[in-house]
Enzyme design. Structure first.
Site, PDB file in Angstrom:
ATOM      1  N   GLU A 195      -0.152  17.335  12.598  1.00  0.00           N
ATOM      2  CA  GLU A 195      -0.833  16.488  13.588  1.00  0.00           C
ATOM      3  C   GLU A 195      -2.216  16.052  13.115  1.00  0.00           C
ATOM      4  O   GLU A 195      -2.741  15.050  13.572  1.00  0.00           O
ATOM      5  CB  GLU A 195      -0.979  17.227  14.935  1.00  0.00           C
ATOM      6  CG  GLU A 195       0.201  17.014  15.834  1.00  0.00           C
ATOM      7  CD  GLU A 195      -0.037  17.411  17.297  1.00  0.00           C
ATOM      8  OE1 GLU A 195      -1.097  17.977  17.635  1.00  0.00           O
ATOM      9  OE2 GLU A 195       0.866  17.159  18.103  1.00  0.00           O
ATOM     10  N   HIS A 215      18.101  30.941  -0.975  1.00  0.00           N
ATOM     11  CA  HIS A 215      19.538  30.673  -1.080  1.00  0.00           C
ATOM     12  C   HIS A 215      19.907  29.391  -0.348  1.00  0.00           C
ATOM     13  O   HIS A 215      21.067  29.177   0.004  1.00  0.00           O
ATOM     14  CB  HIS A 215      20.319  31.873  -0.544  1.00  0.00           C
ATOM     15  CG  HIS A 215      19.974  33.120  -1.286  1.00  0.00           C
ATOM     16  ND1 HIS A 215      20.699  33.558  -2.375  1.00  0.00           N
ATOM     17  CD2 HIS A 215      18.933  33.984  -1.147  1.00  0.00           C
ATOM     18  CE1 HIS A 215      20.128  34.653  -2.864  1.00  0.00           C
ATOM     19  NE2 HIS A 215      19.050  34.932  -2.133  1.00  0.00           N
ATOM     20  N   LYS A 254       6.253   9.310  23.863  1.00  0.00           N
ATOM     21  CA  LYS A 254       5.995   9.555  25.293  1.00  0.00           C
ATOM     22  C   LYS A 254       6.164   8.266  26.090  1.00  0.00           C
ATOM     23  O   LYS A 254       6.676   8.277  27.207  1.00  0.00           O
ATOM     24  CB  LYS A 254       4.571  10.089  25.493  1.00  0.00           C
ATOM     25  CG  LYS A 254       4.369  11.509  24.986  1.00  0.00           C
ATOM     26  CD  LYS A 254       2.995  11.996  25.384  1.00  0.00           C
ATOM     27  CE  LYS A 254       2.677  13.344  24.767  1.00  0.00           C
ATOM     28  NZ  LYS A 254       1.287  13.704  24.941  1.00  0.00           N
TER      29      LYS A 254
HETATM   30  O1  PA5 Z   1      -2.983  19.997  19.058  1.00  0.00           O
HETATM   31  C1  PA5 Z   1      -2.840  19.246  19.997  1.00  0.00           C
HETATM   32  O2  PA5 Z   1      -3.772  18.601  20.491  1.00  0.00           O
HETATM   33  C2  PA5 Z   1      -1.482  19.095  20.652  1.00  0.00           C
HETATM   34  O3  PA5 Z   1      -0.494  19.715  19.903  1.00  0.00           O
HETATM   35  C3  PA5 Z   1      -1.500  19.678  22.035  1.00  0.00           C
HETATM   36  O4  PA5 Z   1      -1.865  21.023  21.971  1.00  0.00           O
HETATM   37  C4  PA5 Z   1      -0.142  19.556  22.701  1.00  0.00           C
HETATM   38  O5  PA5 Z   1       0.265  18.222  22.690  1.00  0.00           O
HETATM   39  C5  PA5 Z   1      -0.193  20.059  24.137  1.00  0.00           C
HETATM   40  O6  PA5 Z   1      -1.145  19.367  24.877  1.00  0.00           O
HETATM   41  P1  PA5 Z   1      -1.558  19.816  26.331  1.00  0.00           P
HETATM   42  O7  PA5 Z   1      -2.190  21.160  26.241  1.00  0.00           O
HETATM   43  O8  PA5 Z   1      -2.532  18.787  26.816  1.00  0.00           O
HETATM   44  O9  PA5 Z   1      -0.292  19.865  27.157  1.00  0.00           O
END
Ligand code: PA5
Length: 452
Positions: free
Chosen positions: A310, A331, A443
């Site tokens: 990310e 393996h 989304k």
């Molecule tokens: O690292 C990040 O920002 C994301 O992976 C969020 O943690 C994830 O999308 C969850 O978001 P939220 O806590 O707003 O539900």
């Protein structure tokens, strides 16, 4: 639960470091005694060390800017000084809440996805030895089969939950929170509210909901993104409920912070690692594979994949992070690593201190494995590790990150090490480390399909 201390300081000033020491308590031990991480390079290229030296000199300004405190990113750097969200007062409060839950709960459900649950899970699944409270996960799936299984596992047990959602807009945790609330109200009536904790940002709809219905509210730091939140209330409460020594984990992170903030790029293994990643990327490698021989690290790999995926996968750039659990994957993808397209370099996590023993004793059956007589599995596992590095280094660059042992303190070190390295690495790559615009794309279609 009330947060928090307002810390007075100028941005980028080192005041937090002292604060961290006072706050979490210095161990008083030397770097060696505390066993900081050690990075080794196994690369056939005889010039790699010289190339790395030059690369590190070339990118030194990035490290300098980061250490001085980057104003551009100051709203996302709440994790950068461990004590900002994990000082004595805050960790005490988290521990107190965890102790209260531990008194009453048989099961604690962590409702969260991505950065909201990965860090806690990586530690709990690796080192939870005290099984007083069983930890169950929700909020990371929409599968009715999996969610029904999860609900079934709560039957007959005393249940507490923590819904961790930074802005409380993400569908997966929101949907799971709903079914768990229903479950708790049906089971406990008006007493259900006492069993619900929610971790969200100040002013969020989650906080309002907590106030209205009498749930316990824990602050998710506004200036810390989910994937950077391991050493804040987000990761620390679930760890403490699981009986993990989270104060020791905080100390590990603070000690690593101290080492990485010293300034000298030579003493900075996280900077070295960030430079190596980018060097290999520029040489044409497209993937980094994190690998290890300790199944305890299974969920840590997931945390690492999410952190780097990310953070760096942007603007058509970035190493694709993958993980492999050896020996099993030797393996499977082992064949590809050795003989397939030269896409990747490998980073091994190597745990140094022996934590278990099991001997392969000879028995009455002639099984052709007599060369193992009296051998410890620990040594077999190490032999397999060294053999793998020897074989793989002929094909691709291998990095080895040595970790003294797998305990809470060293998990703290690991978290801070990778968070820092990831930040530096993304800055060298010239992408914004703290946003994730690509996650929004799916989304949009999902919300459309669900009529949001
Ligand atoms: O690292 C990040 O920002 C994301 O992976 C969020 O943690 C994830 O999308 C969850 O978001 P939220 O806590 O707003 O539900």
């Amino acid at each position: 639960m009330e947060n928090c201390k307002i810390l007075q300081r100028g941005w980028g000033q080192p005041a937090f470091r002292l604060f961290a020491e006072e706050a979490v308590g210095e161990t008083g031990k030397s770097k060696e005694e505390k066993g900081m991480l050690n990075l080794k390079i196994e690369d056939k290229n005889p010039n790699i060390k010289q190339e790395l030296k030059e690369y590190m000199e070339g990118k030194r300004s990035v490290l300098n800017q980061i250490l001085e405190g980057e104003t551009d990113y100051k709203d996302s750097l709440g994790w950068f000084h461990t004590a900002e969200w994990a000082d004595v007062e805050q960790t005490e409060r988290i521990q107190k809440l965890a102790d209260e839950i531990r008194e009453e709960a048989d099961v604690f459900v962590i409702v969260g996805v991505g950065g909201s649950n990965n860090a806690a899970r990586s530690v709990i699944e690796a080192i939870q030895t005290d099984r007083k409270v069983e930890i169950v996960y929700a909020g990371h799936t929409l599968s009715p089969y999996a969610l029904n299984q999860m609900l079934k596992s709560l039957e007959g047990k005393s249940v507490y939950i923590d819904c961790i959602a930074k802005n409380f807009e993400t569908l997966e945790p929101g949907a799971s929170f709903r079914i768990l609330r229903k479950f708790l109200y049906e089971r406990y009536g008006e007493q259900a509210g006492k069993r619900m904790i929610a971790t969200g940002t100040r002013g969020s709809s989650l906080e309002k909901l907590c106030k209205k219905h009498g749930y316990t509210f824990l602050e998710f730091p506004q200036n810390v993104g989910g994937r950077f939140s391991a050493v804040t209330s987000v990761g620390l409460l679930p760890m403490a409920v699981a009986g993990i020594d989270m104060k020791s984990l905080v100390r590990g992170a603070a000690d690593m912070e101290k080492q990485l903030h010293k300034g000298g790029s030579e003493e900075n293994p996280a900077y070295e690692y960030a430079c190596l990643r980018n060097m290999y990327y520029e040489k044409g490698y497209k993937l980094e594979m994190l690998a290890g021989f300790e199944p305890q690290l299974r969920w840590f790999y997931k945390w690492w994949v999410q952190l780097f995926g990310e953070t760096e996968g942007k603007e058509n750039k970035g190493l694709f992070p993958v993980a492999a659990e050896f020996c099993e994957e030797l393996h499977a993808v082992g064949q590809y690593i050795q003989d397939g397209a030269p896409l990747m370099f490998e980073t091994f996590l190597d745990v140094q201190e022996q934590n278990a023993s099991l001997y392969a004793e000879q028995d009455r059956v002639e099984d052709g494995f007599d060369y193992l007589n009296g051998k410890d599995f620990w040594d077999m596992n190490k032999a397999s590790f060294h053999a793998t590095v020897k074989a793989h280094r002929e094909k691709l660059p291998c990095l080895i990150l040595e970790i003294e042992k797998l305990d809470a303190y060293h998990f703290g070190q690991l978290f801070y090490f990778f968070l820092f390295a990831c930040y530096v690495s993304a800055r060298i790559l010239e992408v914004n480390p703290f946003d994730q615009p690509g996650v929004e794309a799916y989304k949009k279609w999902m919300f459309e399909a669900l009529g949001k």
